[in-house]
Write an enzyme that holds these catalytic residues in place. Structure first.
Site, PDB file in Angstrom:
ATOM      1  N   SER A  45      29.926  43.093   3.406  1.00  0.00           N
ATOM      2  CA  SER A  45      30.308  44.485   3.162  1.00  0.00           C
ATOM      3  C   SER A  45      31.818  44.593   3.316  1.00  0.00           C
ATOM      4  O   SER A  45      32.447  43.726   3.924  1.00  0.00           O
ATOM      5  CB  SER A  45      29.622  45.380   4.199  1.00  0.00           C
ATOM      6  OG  SER A  45      30.175  46.674   4.220  1.00  0.00           O
ATOM      7  N   TYR A  71      26.870  48.727  12.131  1.00  0.00           N
ATOM      8  CA  TYR A  71      26.885  48.106  10.805  1.00  0.00           C
ATOM      9  C   TYR A  71      28.117  47.216  10.649  1.00  0.00           C
ATOM     10  O   TYR A  71      28.018  46.071  10.183  1.00  0.00           O
ATOM     11  CB  TYR A  71      26.872  49.216   9.748  1.00  0.00           C
ATOM     12  CG  TYR A  71      26.769  48.739   8.321  1.00  0.00           C
ATOM     13  CD1 TYR A  71      25.541  48.360   7.790  1.00  0.00           C
ATOM     14  CD2 TYR A  71      27.891  48.707   7.490  1.00  0.00           C
ATOM     15  CE1 TYR A  71      25.424  47.948   6.467  1.00  0.00           C
ATOM     16  CE2 TYR A  71      27.782  48.301   6.164  1.00  0.00           C
ATOM     17  CZ  TYR A  71      26.554  47.918   5.662  1.00  0.00           C
ATOM     18  OH  TYR A  71      26.448  47.502   4.348  1.00  0.00           O
TER      19      TYR A  71
END
Length: 266
Positions: free
Chosen positions: A146, A159
């Site tokens: 990501s 995250y």
């Protein structure tokens, strides 16, 4: 006849959590490149929906019910795939979750859950497929990282921690198993237009764009959200012989966000 470096003919790909979204788009690209596609999801209902979605695209996908955080279940799924389809050549660790909660309001249990799905699961599934890849003499592992593998943002502490860890797990798998002709790389998607992000792109009552939509477009040199299909080419490249000397690399497919400091305020 010259060999097509990007062909996946005869290969078997497992894409976790690929009944919809970016995992589905990547698995679809693998099928079009010639690979047999396997995927999992956590319920039979989701697996059935995924199988039906692939069938609509003319793809006979092999679906399995499996929780990727459960090591025993993962080992059983990999053994079943090896028996029913064959040894996995390509693994994409795509399954993931996000919880948008300010750090001081997030419980340790919630934090652990995100780490479990987004970091521990790629470790578990990779560990399950590597021994057969070593015996076969090659393998491709692709971790879906990501931009949060590089950047922080409000409300995504768990995250970002998981995706930062996944970036380093990627580099470590490459380091540890590169000598066995196993390449482990990552793809770092930018902001992708999916059903999950649709509310962030809705036109407001006054006709203006959603503030987050405006923010992302202003931060992206491409001046648009990515489409799931924008990940297809990079996913096929990293799964194919074209990337046999690419190892431990994170390929950011973000329209240039990470290269860009942003517009100067007017």
């Amino acid at each position: 006849m010259e060999k097509n470096l990007f062909s996946l003919e005869g290969k078997i790909a497992l894409v976790t959590g690929a009944s919809y979204g970016i995992g589905f788009a990547m698995a679809k690209a693998y099928a079009k490149a010639g690979a047999a596609v396997c995927f999992n999801d956590i319920t039979q209902e989701k697996v059935d929906m995924g199988v039906a979605a692939y069938k609509e695209e003319g793809i006979e996908a092999h679906g399995y019910v499996c929780n990727v955080t459960d090591e025993k279940a993962v080992n059983e799924m990999v053994a079943q795939i090896e028996k029913e389809v064959g040894i996995i050549d390509i693994l994409v660790n795509n399954a993931g979750i996000i919880k948008r909660v300010p750090m001081c309001e997030m419980s340790a249990e919630e934090f652990r859950q995100v780490i479990d799905v987004d970091l521990n699961a790629p470790f578990i599934v990779s560990k399950a497929v590597i021994p057969s890849m070593i015996k076969k003499g090659h393998g491709k592992i692709i971790n879906i990282c990501s931009m949060m593998s590089e950047l922080g943002r409000e409300t995504v502490s768990a995250y970002a921690a998981a995706k930062g860890g996944l970036k380093m797990l990627t580099k470590n798998i490459a380091s540890e198993y590169g000598e066995f002709n196993i390449q482990c790389n990552g793809i770092g998607p930018g902001y992708i237009a999916t059903p999950q992000t649709a509310p962030l792109r809705e036109v407001q009552a006054d006709g203006s764009k959603h503030p987050f939509d405006q923010f992302i477009i202003a931060k992206t040199p491409a001046a648009r959200w990515g489409e799931a299909e924008d990940l297809s080419g990079p996913a096929v490249f990293l799964a194919s012989d074209a990337s046999n000397f690419v190892n431990g690399h994170i390929l950011y497919v973000d329209g240039g966000i990470l290269a860009y400091i942003g517009k100067q305020p007017k």
